[in-house]
Write a protein that holds these residues in place. Structure first.
Motif, PDB file in Angstrom:
ATOM      1  N   LEU A  46     -31.557 149.836 -24.077  1.00 12.13           N
ATOM      2  CA  LEU A  46     -32.959 150.037 -23.721  1.00 12.13           C
ATOM      3  C   LEU A  46     -33.876 149.102 -24.521  1.00 12.13           C
ATOM      4  O   LEU A  46     -34.797 148.508 -23.967  1.00 12.13           O
ATOM      5  CB  LEU A  46     -33.367 151.495 -23.932  1.00 12.13           C
ATOM      6  N   LYS A  47     -33.596 148.970 -25.817  1.00  8.69           N
ATOM      7  CA  LYS A  47     -34.420 148.085 -26.642  1.00  8.69           C
ATOM      8  C   LYS A  47     -34.237 146.634 -26.219  1.00  8.69           C
ATOM      9  O   LYS A  47     -35.210 145.881 -26.108  1.00  8.69           O
ATOM     10  CB  LYS A  47     -34.078 148.253 -28.122  1.00  8.69           C
ATOM     11  N   SER A  48     -33.019 146.229 -25.973  1.00 13.38           N
ATOM     12  CA  SER A  48     -32.741 144.849 -25.561  1.00 13.38           C
ATOM     13  C   SER A  48     -33.401 144.546 -24.229  1.00 13.38           C
ATOM     14  O   SER A  48     -34.063 143.519 -24.067  1.00 13.38           O
ATOM     15  CB  SER A  48     -31.225 144.643 -25.469  1.00 13.38           C
ATOM     16  N   ASN A  49     -33.241 145.440 -23.265  1.00 20.44           N
ATOM     17  CA  ASN A  49     -33.860 145.238 -21.953  1.00 20.44           C
ATOM     18  C   ASN A  49     -35.387 145.278 -22.051  1.00 20.44           C
ATOM     19  O   ASN A  49     -36.086 144.548 -21.339  1.00 20.44           O
ATOM     20  CB  ASN A  49     -33.348 146.278 -20.954  1.00 20.44           C
ATOM     21  N   GLY A  50     -35.890 146.124 -22.945  1.00 23.97           N
ATOM     22  CA  GLY A  50     -37.333 146.188 -23.158  1.00 23.97           C
ATOM     23  C   GLY A  50     -37.870 144.873 -23.721  1.00 23.97           C
ATOM     24  O   GLY A  50     -38.932 144.406 -23.314  1.00 23.97           O
ATOM     25  N   LEU A  51     -37.138 144.279 -24.636  1.00 26.83           N
ATOM     26  CA  LEU A  51     -37.556 142.986 -25.200  1.00 26.83           C
ATOM     27  C   LEU A  51     -37.528 141.888 -24.137  1.00 26.83           C
ATOM     28  O   LEU A  51     -38.426 141.038 -24.091  1.00 26.83           O
ATOM     29  CB  LEU A  51     -36.661 142.611 -26.379  1.00 26.83           C
ATOM     30  N   ASP A  52     -36.511 141.914 -23.286  1.00 25.80           N
ATOM     31  CA  ASP A  52     -36.435 140.917 -22.211  1.00 25.80           C
ATOM     32  C   ASP A  52     -37.606 141.078 -21.234  1.00 25.80           C
ATOM     33  O   ASP A  52     -38.211 140.092 -20.817  1.00 25.80           O
ATOM     34  CB  ASP A  52     -35.105 141.029 -21.459  1.00 25.80           C
ATOM     35  N   ALA A  53     -37.910 142.316 -20.879  1.00 28.34           N
ATOM     36  CA  ALA A  53     -39.032 142.573 -19.962  1.00 28.34           C
ATOM     37  C   ALA A  53     -40.348 142.166 -20.623  1.00 28.34           C
ATOM     38  O   ALA A  53     -41.205 141.544 -19.982  1.00 28.34           O
ATOM     39  CB  ALA A  53     -39.070 144.049 -19.565  1.00 28.34           C
ATOM     40  N   ARG A  54     -40.499 142.504 -21.885  1.00 30.08           N
ATOM     41  CA  ARG A  54     -41.716 142.134 -22.619  1.00 30.08           C
ATOM     42  C   ARG A  54     -41.897 140.612 -22.608  1.00 30.08           C
ATOM     43  O   ARG A  54     -43.005 140.110 -22.389  1.00 30.08           O
ATOM     44  CB  ARG A  54     -41.643 142.651 -24.051  1.00 30.08           C
ATOM     45  N   ALA A  55     -40.809 139.878 -22.825  1.00 28.60           N
ATOM     46  CA  ALA A  55     -40.879 138.413 -22.820  1.00 28.60           C
ATOM     47  C   ALA A  55     -41.353 137.907 -21.454  1.00 28.60           C
ATOM     48  O   ALA A  55     -42.154 136.969 -21.373  1.00 28.60           O
ATOM     49  CB  ALA A  55     -39.521 137.815 -23.178  1.00 28.60           C
ATOM     50  N   ARG A  56     -40.876 138.526 -20.379  1.00 25.91           N
ATOM     51  CA  ARG A  56     -41.308 138.114 -19.032  1.00 25.91           C
ATOM     52  C   ARG A  56     -42.803 138.338 -18.857  1.00 25.91           C
ATOM     53  O   ARG A  56     -43.519 137.497 -18.327  1.00 25.91           O
ATOM     54  CB  ARG A  56     -40.563 138.905 -17.949  1.00 25.91           C
ATOM     55  N   PHE A  57     -43.278 139.516 -19.300  1.00 28.08           N
ATOM     56  CA  PHE A  57     -44.699 139.828 -19.147  1.00 28.08           C
ATOM     57  C   PHE A  57     -45.562 138.896 -19.999  1.00 28.08           C
ATOM     58  O   PHE A  57     -46.622 138.449 -19.554  1.00 28.08           O
ATOM     59  CB  PHE A  57     -44.989 141.290 -19.505  1.00 28.08           C
ATOM     60  N   VAL A  58     -45.105 138.590 -21.209  1.00 28.98           N
ATOM     61  CA  VAL A  58     -45.858 137.676 -22.074  1.00 28.98           C
ATOM     62  C   VAL A  58     -45.894 136.284 -21.450  1.00 28.98           C
ATOM     63  O   VAL A  58     -46.944 135.640 -21.395  1.00 28.98           O
ATOM     64  CB  VAL A  58     -45.243 137.635 -23.492  1.00 28.98           C
ATOM     65  N   ASP A  59     -44.748 135.805 -20.966  1.00 29.60           N
ATOM     66  CA  ASP A  59     -44.682 134.478 -20.342  1.00 29.60           C
ATOM     67  C   ASP A  59     -45.572 134.381 -19.107  1.00 29.60           C
ATOM     68  O   ASP A  59     -46.093 133.313 -18.798  1.00 29.60           O
ATOM     69  CB  ASP A  59     -43.236 134.125 -19.955  1.00 29.60           C
ATOM     70  N   ALA A  60     -45.743 135.490 -18.408  1.00 28.06           N
ATOM     71  CA  ALA A  60     -46.580 135.487 -17.204  1.00 28.06           C
ATOM     72  C   ALA A  60     -48.033 135.177 -17.563  1.00 28.06           C
ATOM     73  O   ALA A  60     -48.755 134.573 -16.774  1.00 28.06           O
ATOM     74  CB  ALA A  60     -46.496 136.829 -16.482  1.00 28.06           C
TER      75      ALA A  60
END
Length: 155
Positions: A46-60
């Motif tokens: 969950l933490k790993s997937n959360g970090l990946d999703a966060r990176a996508r949102f930040v990059d957007a």
């Protein structure tokens, strides 16, 4: 001999029960350790997937920190592909909405912006006489907007 045999049998039975209890305790301990390991693995996912999703949102680049935290909570799951697909869907929807708003605003601004006559923007070509009737400031602006305006003026 009967009593000694019975006592020995009872002793062996007691030892077997003790071993059985020890085995049960070991099995329970092992099951507890497995459950803890699975919980830690799930937490890591969950933490790993959360970090990946966060990176996508930040990059957007179209979300604030508070929004990102809320969005991550909404999309994160144990499956990485599913988590990222949800994040990408939200990003895509926000981008499409932004593009739509931008296009509408641009159209509205262009509608309110009159096109000078005789320019490439359309309308009837302006005559030299009409051009000279315009205030001097407007003549200068038309020349700035379209340096070839003098050659486009009609007689």
């Amino acid at each position: 001999e009967g009593r000694a045999g019975a006592a020995g049998l009872q002793s062996r039975r007691a030892e077997a029960e003790e071993r059985l209890e020890a085995g049960r305790a070991a099995e329970e301990l092992l099951a507890q350790q497995r459950a803890e390991a699975e919980a830690r693995e799930r937490e890591f996912l969950l933490k790993s997937n959360g970090l990946d999703a966060r990176a996508r949102f930040v990059d957007a680049g179209c979300f604030g920190d508070d929004e990102i935290a809320t969005l991550v909570e909404q999309v994160v799951g144990e499956d990485r592909d599913s988590t990222l697909a949800k994040a990408d869907a939200i990003i895509g929807a926000v981008r499409r909405h932004g593009e739509s708003v931008e296009a509408r605003v641009k159209d509205e601004l262009l509608k309110g912006n009159p096109k000078p006559a005789g320019s490439a923007g359309g309308g009837a070509p302006m005559s030299k006489k009409d051009f000279l009737k315009l205030p001097y400031a407007e003549q200068l602006q038309l020349k700035r907007d379209n340096p070839q305006i003098m050659s486009e003026l009609t007689e």
